[in-house]
Design a protein around this motif. Sequence first.
Motif, PDB file in Angstrom:
ATOM      1  N   GLY A 173     -24.978  -2.648  39.186  1.00  0.00           N
ATOM      2  CA  GLY A 173     -25.589  -2.922  40.005  1.00  0.00           C
ATOM      3  C   GLY A 173     -25.782  -3.266  41.274  1.00  0.00           C
ATOM      4  O   GLY A 173     -26.142  -4.323  42.457  1.00  0.00           O
TER       5      GLY A 173
ATOM      6  N   LYS B  16     -24.875   1.843  39.136  1.00  0.00           N
ATOM      7  CA  LYS B  16     -24.834   1.382  37.679  1.00  0.00           C
ATOM      8  C   LYS B  16     -24.668   0.275  37.351  1.00  0.00           C
ATOM      9  O   LYS B  16     -25.315  -0.887  36.842  1.00  0.00           O
ATOM     10  CB  LYS B  16     -25.785   2.959  37.122  1.00  0.00           C
TER      11      LYS B  16
ATOM     12  N   THR C 282     -15.801   7.790  37.562  1.00  0.00           N
ATOM     13  CA  THR C 282     -16.152   6.794  36.373  1.00  0.00           C
ATOM     14  C   THR C 282     -14.561   6.269  36.352  1.00  0.00           C
ATOM     15  O   THR C 282     -14.716   5.914  35.810  1.00  0.00           O
ATOM     16  CB  THR C 282     -16.981   7.836  35.650  1.00  0.00           C
TER      17      THR C 282
ATOM     18  N   VAL D 173     -26.935   1.606  46.706  1.00  0.00           N
ATOM     19  CA  VAL D 173     -26.794   2.300  46.739  1.00  0.00           C
ATOM     20  C   VAL D 173     -26.603   3.381  48.389  1.00  0.00           C
ATOM     21  O   VAL D 173     -28.139   3.261  49.049  1.00  0.00           O
ATOM     22  CB  VAL D 173     -27.252   3.433  45.606  1.00  0.00           C
TER      23      VAL D 173
ATOM     24  N   ARG E  87     -22.941   8.038  40.702  1.00  0.00           N
ATOM     25  CA  ARG E  87     -24.428   6.875  40.686  1.00  0.00           C
ATOM     26  C   ARG E  87     -24.333   6.214  39.362  1.00  0.00           C
ATOM     27  O   ARG E  87     -24.836   4.816  39.089  1.00  0.00           O
ATOM     28  CB  ARG E  87     -25.868   8.089  40.031  1.00  0.00           C
ATOM     29  N   GLU E  88     -22.968   6.759  38.536  1.00  0.00           N
ATOM     30  CA  GLU E  88     -22.650   5.733  36.955  1.00  0.00           C
ATOM     31  C   GLU E  88     -22.229   4.416  37.070  1.00  0.00           C
ATOM     32  O   GLU E  88     -22.694   3.417  37.002  1.00  0.00           O
ATOM     33  CB  GLU E  88     -23.062   6.782  36.293  1.00  0.00           C
TER      34      GLU E  88
ATOM     35  N   ARG F 263     -15.922   2.904  36.509  1.00  0.00           N
ATOM     36  CA  ARG F 263     -17.375   2.255  35.441  1.00  0.00           C
ATOM     37  C   ARG F 263     -16.555   0.962  34.801  1.00  0.00           C
ATOM     38  O   ARG F 263     -18.140  -0.049  34.795  1.00  0.00           O
ATOM     39  CB  ARG F 263     -17.581   3.248  35.177  1.00  0.00           C
TER      40      ARG F 263
END
Length: 264
Positions: free
Chosen positions: A233, A230, A173, A236, A226-227, A199
């Motif tokens: 968009g 997300k 992140t 993954v 994963r953050e 991020r």
Amino acid sequence: MRAKVLIRLAVAVTIVGVVFGGVFAFQRKLIYLPTGGPLPAAAGVLPGGRDVTLTTSDGLNLASWYFPAPGAKAAVLVAPGNAGNRSFRAPLARALTGRGLSVLLLDYRGYGGNPGEPSEEGLALDVRAARDFLAREAGTPLVYFGESLGSAVVTELATEHPPSALVLRSPFTDLAAVGQRHYPFLPVRWLLRDEFPTRDTVARVKSPVTVVYGAADSIVPAGQSREVAKAAGARVVEIPGADHNDLVLSEGPELVDAIVGAVR
């Protein structure tokens, strides 16, 4: 008695100050772990490989390797993580050229025998020199691939020069979040000079994004990757049981398929 307490307090404050001051002064030695040269010629690594020199806007000449693929459908700019040098990424270049993609293996300043000292600002200049080379040389769509720390580097580049696709492997992140995990006893966010806010930056990227990470990553927690996905968009690709430095995340079929599959 009071004087003794004050003396002990002063000593403790001094020790803490020395420790924090040392961490601040030498933090980049903990972040950037380059391996130097000498390195073989690119043609000795892969047939048809070329040794190239990338010139940055602040005047550094960076040795890198370019592996053109005949009839390439895209060219991949490989921005490495914080350790090693370009020779560590040669197996990935071999796999990608075998799938019809040209590859530029960048070595940052201070890596692979290159001049200069790495920093967030410096790496941003280095990756721009790499992108400029590929834009002139490849004549194909460009894919940016960033490995760990390199994910932050190419994400920032993508906000200014959008690629055909952006592939991030084990992105964090931001650098402080990773540092806090490994040095929980230090006020990492206050001390860090380099931020690499992946991020927040990836949310501004317009290109299609793919995020690849290992479910058992002990360096960059899977939750951080994963953050990032997300926020982007992103598509993954989670690799079960894979740790940060496992070969499957450096040159494995899942990673290679993710990069090839990102080509538009």
